[in-house]
Design a protein around this motif. Structure first.
Motif, PDB file in Angstrom:
ATOM      1  N   LEU A   1      -5.187 -10.382 -32.878  1.00 45.12           N
ATOM      2  CA  LEU A   1      -6.352 -10.197 -33.749  1.00 45.12           C
ATOM      3  C   LEU A   1      -6.280  -8.953 -34.614  1.00 45.12           C
ATOM      4  CD1 LEU A   1      -9.591 -11.047 -31.693  1.00 45.12           C
ATOM      5  CD2 LEU A   1      -8.626 -12.297 -33.613  1.00 45.12           C
ATOM      6  N   PHE A   2      -5.685  -7.888 -34.084  1.00 46.94           N
ATOM      7  CA  PHE A   2      -5.835  -6.566 -34.694  1.00 46.94           C
ATOM      8  C   PHE A   2      -4.632  -6.157 -35.542  1.00 46.94           C
ATOM      9  CE2 PHE A   2      -8.299  -6.750 -30.797  1.00 46.94           C
ATOM     10  CZ  PHE A   2      -9.541  -6.288 -31.208  1.00 46.94           C
ATOM     11  N   PRO A   3      -4.857  -5.329 -36.594  1.00 42.87           N
ATOM     12  CA  PRO A   3      -3.744  -4.821 -37.410  1.00 42.87           C
ATOM     13  C   PRO A   3      -2.933  -3.781 -36.641  1.00 42.87           C
ATOM     14  CG  PRO A   3      -5.817  -3.848 -38.135  1.00 42.87           C
ATOM     15  CD  PRO A   3      -6.171  -4.887 -37.111  1.00 42.87           C
ATOM     16  N   ASN A   4      -1.777  -3.429 -37.194  1.00 42.36           N
ATOM     17  CA  ASN A   4      -0.828  -2.548 -36.498  1.00 42.36           C
ATOM     18  C   ASN A   4      -1.448  -1.260 -35.986  1.00 42.36           C
ATOM     19  OD1 ASN A   4       1.500  -4.196 -36.872  1.00 42.36           O
ATOM     20  ND2 ASN A   4       1.657  -3.492 -38.984  1.00 42.36           N
ATOM     21  N   HIS A   5      -2.253  -0.605 -36.824  1.00 43.54           N
ATOM     22  CA  HIS A   5      -2.711   0.739 -36.475  1.00 43.54           C
ATOM     23  C   HIS A   5      -3.792   0.774 -35.404  1.00 43.54           C
ATOM     24  CE1 HIS A   5      -5.420  -0.759 -39.535  1.00 43.54           C
ATOM     25  NE2 HIS A   5      -6.267   0.220 -39.324  1.00 43.54           N
ATOM     26  N   ILE A   6      -4.415  -0.380 -35.091  1.00 39.10           N
ATOM     27  CA  ILE A   6      -5.426  -0.393 -34.025  1.00 39.10           C
ATOM     28  C   ILE A   6      -5.168  -1.509 -33.000  1.00 39.10           C
ATOM     29  CG2 ILE A   6      -7.250   0.677 -35.404  1.00 39.10           C
ATOM     30  CD1 ILE A   6      -8.438  -2.159 -35.772  1.00 39.10           C
ATOM     31  N   ARG A   7      -3.984  -2.122 -33.058  1.00 42.38           N
ATOM     32  CA  ARG A   7      -3.710  -3.238 -32.134  1.00 42.38           C
ATOM     33  C   ARG A   7      -3.779  -2.787 -30.684  1.00 42.38           C
ATOM     34  NH1 ARG A   7       0.578  -5.022 -34.274  1.00 42.38           N
ATOM     35  NH2 ARG A   7      -0.612  -6.483 -35.566  1.00 42.38           N
ATOM     36  N   ALA A   8      -3.132  -1.681 -30.364  1.00 48.28           N
ATOM     37  CA  ALA A   8      -3.117  -1.207 -28.970  1.00 48.28           C
ATOM     38  C   ALA A   8      -4.537  -0.926 -28.485  1.00 48.28           C
ATOM     39  CB  ALA A   8      -2.254   0.045 -28.843  1.00 48.28           C
ATOM     40  N   LYS A   9      -5.346  -0.314 -29.331  1.00 48.59           N
ATOM     41  CA  LYS A   9      -6.727  -0.011 -28.950  1.00 48.59           C
ATOM     42  C   LYS A   9      -7.532  -1.297 -28.751  1.00 48.59           C
ATOM     43  CE  LYS A   9      -7.138   4.534 -31.195  1.00 48.59           C
ATOM     44  NZ  LYS A   9      -5.748   4.692 -31.672  1.00 48.59           N
ATOM     45  N   GLY A  10      -7.325  -2.273 -29.634  1.00 46.88           N
ATOM     46  CA  GLY A  10      -8.059  -3.531 -29.527  1.00 46.88           C
ATOM     47  C   GLY A  10      -7.747  -4.277 -28.251  1.00 46.88           C
ATOM     48  N   VAL A  11      -6.453  -4.350 -27.906  1.00 44.97           N
ATOM     49  CA  VAL A  11      -6.072  -5.025 -26.665  1.00 44.97           C
ATOM     50  C   VAL A  11      -6.613  -4.263 -25.465  1.00 44.97           C
ATOM     51  CG1 VAL A  11      -4.137  -5.811 -25.247  1.00 44.97           C
ATOM     52  CG2 VAL A  11      -4.022  -6.023 -27.729  1.00 44.97           C
ATOM     53  N   CYS A  12      -6.542  -2.940 -25.516  1.00 44.52           N
ATOM     54  CA  CYS A  12      -7.052  -2.125 -24.403  1.00 44.52           C
ATOM     55  C   CYS A  12      -8.560  -2.317 -24.210  1.00 44.52           C
ATOM     56  CB  CYS A  12      -6.737  -0.648 -24.638  1.00 44.52           C
ATOM     57  SG  CYS A  12      -4.997  -0.243 -24.358  1.00 44.52           S
ATOM     58  N   LEU A  13      -9.303  -2.418 -25.298  1.00 41.04           N
ATOM     59  CA  LEU A  13     -10.747  -2.676 -25.176  1.00 41.04           C
ATOM     60  C   LEU A  13     -11.008  -4.037 -24.539  1.00 41.04           C
ATOM     61  CD1 LEU A  13     -12.265  -1.315 -28.531  1.00 41.04           C
ATOM     62  CD2 LEU A  13     -12.752  -0.510 -26.217  1.00 41.04           C
ATOM     63  N   SER A  14     -10.195  -5.024 -24.885  1.00 37.60           N
ATOM     64  CA  SER A  14     -10.348  -6.361 -24.302  1.00 37.60           C
ATOM     65  C   SER A  14     -10.109  -6.327 -22.800  1.00 37.60           C
ATOM     66  CB  SER A  14      -9.371  -7.342 -24.962  1.00 37.60           C
ATOM     67  OG  SER A  14      -9.518  -7.339 -26.362  1.00 37.60           O
ATOM     68  N   ILE A  15      -9.035  -5.663 -22.385  1.00 35.53           N
ATOM     69  CA  ILE A  15      -8.706  -5.585 -20.966  1.00 35.53           C
ATOM     70  C   ILE A  15      -9.735  -4.743 -20.217  1.00 35.53           C
ATOM     71  CG2 ILE A  15      -6.947  -4.903 -19.294  1.00 35.53           C
ATOM     72  CD1 ILE A  15      -6.261  -7.354 -21.067  1.00 35.53           C
ATOM     73  N   ALA A  16     -10.227  -3.686 -20.858  1.00 34.79           N
ATOM     74  CA  ALA A  16     -11.270  -2.872 -20.240  1.00 34.79           C
ATOM     75  C   ALA A  16     -12.545  -3.687 -20.023  1.00 34.79           C
ATOM     76  CB  ALA A  16     -11.569  -1.654 -21.112  1.00 34.79           C
ATOM     77  N   THR A  17     -12.851  -4.570 -20.970  1.00 32.18           N
ATOM     78  CA  THR A  17     -14.016  -5.448 -20.822  1.00 32.18           C
ATOM     79  C   THR A  17     -13.835  -6.383 -19.625  1.00 32.18           C
ATOM     80  OG1 THR A  17     -14.397  -5.397 -23.215  1.00 32.18           O
ATOM     81  CG2 THR A  17     -15.447  -7.181 -21.982  1.00 32.18           C
ATOM     82  N   ILE A  18     -12.625  -6.928 -19.494  1.00 30.16           N
ATOM     83  CA  ILE A  18     -12.329  -7.785 -18.341  1.00 30.16           C
ATOM     84  C   ILE A  18     -12.530  -7.008 -17.043  1.00 30.16           C
ATOM     85  CG2 ILE A  18     -10.443  -8.964 -17.117  1.00 30.16           C
ATOM     86  CD1 ILE A  18      -9.349  -9.780 -19.858  1.00 30.16           C
TER      87      ILE A  18
END
Length: 447
Positions: free
Chosen positions: A316-333
């Motif tokens: 879903l996320f562009p290069n500069h925020i991809r890691a943060k986006g995935v981390c937020l998803s996993i943190a939500t889980i």
């Protein structure tokens, strides 16, 4: 991951998994065990964010579902091995070995991950974000070379698009605040975190962690409880594989909606079975149906939520925020699971089967909502994902505009600047050509 690289993220998680795992295995009291659990969780939950991010950035668009989906397959395999070892050590004569044995075996996997980092390349997209163009080019050309294509049109075109997009992404705000304030980023963040919440609101980890307890509720003994748990986890391995195979053919959205809605139906049936047969525990057919419904639940969950979700978060996320986006998803889980797991023992003790209603209601409305708001991301290059969120100006080059002239072997690129078509080498446009295009556009020259 953003500072030191995706491979550095793997090493980071491996360190905490090893440290926490060693302390767990060697614990001498409950306090030490709890602290060790915290450290081990630091590593293992981190892995859930690192590996999809890395896999998505290596995979070509047409195979991204399969390649990133293999994360789901291997996560299920890890759960399976844990269950199998739990079953095996159940028969150990030494009571200490029953729990230290499986925890000791778990130390093998972070060691293997450390070894793997010496064998695999860094993410080319991370390298481009750091300005390491030649190193990134070498990796892309090696990994995405195609037999029967002497000009390597796909790899060259893909790399050109990645390079140009990274040049723009390096100028954009990579902060956490931008993920919630910029409209396009905010929608992506809401979609990822929203689906993560709904997916875990199926109660899957409640069933996993309290599986033996739930089988006991259905009237089965300890050995049968462990056997059922091993069988249940094995279903997850198989159907995560099925989902990974279908993702690039069917798409993400149909499988994700199928997963949430299917889990809702299974939970309704499970609640009815438990309410009718669990207390008396005399109807063998009814109890067997309860176990079967758990198995069917995991098959549906694995195909549509587990494997599809991890792919969805990573692309879903562009290069500069991809890691943060995935981390937020996993943190939500993690946070969603934490709340449900803390409430489960009390809930089943007091309201029994009615606790299933929490999951049924959320998945029912969640499946309806997801039908209207989920985008389809199948086959779209990561560099072009912004277009489905209305951020077309954030896409520098579209893959459809890039091809190779087989007579000159040059890369032909239809660039957005001035609407012109120009010839570029495999290294892309020179600054002089860019300057000429801008000057001609300012002068109003005919294209």
């Amino acid at each position: 991951m953003d500072t030191w690289g995706r491979k550095a993220g793997v090493l980071y998680c491996s360190f905490f998994s090893l440290l926490g795992g060693a302390l767990l295995c060697g614990s001498i009291n409950v306090k030490m065990f709890i602290v060790a659990r915290f450290i081990a969780g630091w590593g293992s939950w981190g892995f859930l964010a690192v590996t999809p991010t890395y896999s998505a950035e290596l995979a070509p668009p047409g195979l991204r579902g399969l390649m990133v989906g293999m994360n789901g397959v291997n996560i299920a395999l890890g759960y399976g091995l844990a269950s199998y070892m739990g079953m095996a050590f159940f028969f150990a004569s030494d009571p200490v070995a029953k729990w230290r044995g499986p925890l000791g075996i778990a130390l093998l996997w972070p060691i293997m991950m450390i070894i793997v980092t010496f064998l695999v390349p860094e993410s080319p997209r991370f390298l481009l974000m750091k300005g390491k163009v030649e190193e990134a080019r070498t990796i892309v050309y090696r990994l995405h070379a195609t037999k029967g294509d002497p000009d390597q049109e796909f790899a060259r075109g893909e790399f050109y698009q990645m390079q140009k997009q990274a040049e723009l992404d390096r100028t954009l705000d990579p902060g956490w605040i931008a993920m919630f304030t910029k409209k396009g980023y905010r929608r992506r963040t809401a979609l990822a975190m929203g689906f993560a919440f709904v997916g875990q609101s199926t109660g899957v980890l409640v069933i996993n962690n309290y599986g033996p307890t739930l089988y006991k509720t259905l009237g089965y003994g300890t050995k049968q409880q462990l056997e059922f748990q091993c069988g249940w986890i094995t279903v997850g391995i198989v159907f995560n594989g099925v989902g990974a195979l279908f993702l690039d053919k069917v798409g993400r959205k149909p499988l994700m909606i199928f997963g949430v809605a299917g889990c809702c139906v299974c939970l309704i049936l499970e609640a009815a079975i438990v309410a009718t047969y669990a207390e008396a525990a005399t109807n063998k057919a009814g109890l067997a149906a309860g176990v079967a419904m758990f198995y069917l639940f995991l098959a549906v969950y694995s195909v549509g939520i587990d494997v599809a979700g991890v792919v969805f978060y990573s692309e879903l996320f562009p290069n500069h925020i991809r890691a943060k986006g995935v981390c937020l998803s996993i943190a939500t889980i993690a946070l969603t699971d934490l709340v449900y797991l803390q409430a489960t023992t009390t809930a089943f003790a007091n309201i029994k089967w009615r606790f299933y209603l929490v999951f049924i209601i959320i998945t029912f409305f969640g499946s309806i909502l997801m039908y209207f708001i989920l985008p389809e991301t199948k086959g779209i290059p990561l560099e072009e994902m912004a277009k489905i969120f209305g951020d077309t100006d954030d896409v520098v080059v579209f893959s459809k505009d890039v091809h190779v002239d087989h007579n000159t072997h040059e890369l032909i690129v239809g660039d957005k600047v001035g609407g012109l078509t120009h010839v570029a080498t495999h290294q892309g446009l020179t600054d002089e050509i860019k300057k000429d295009i801008v000057e001609h556009k300012e002068k109003g020259a005919d294209a």
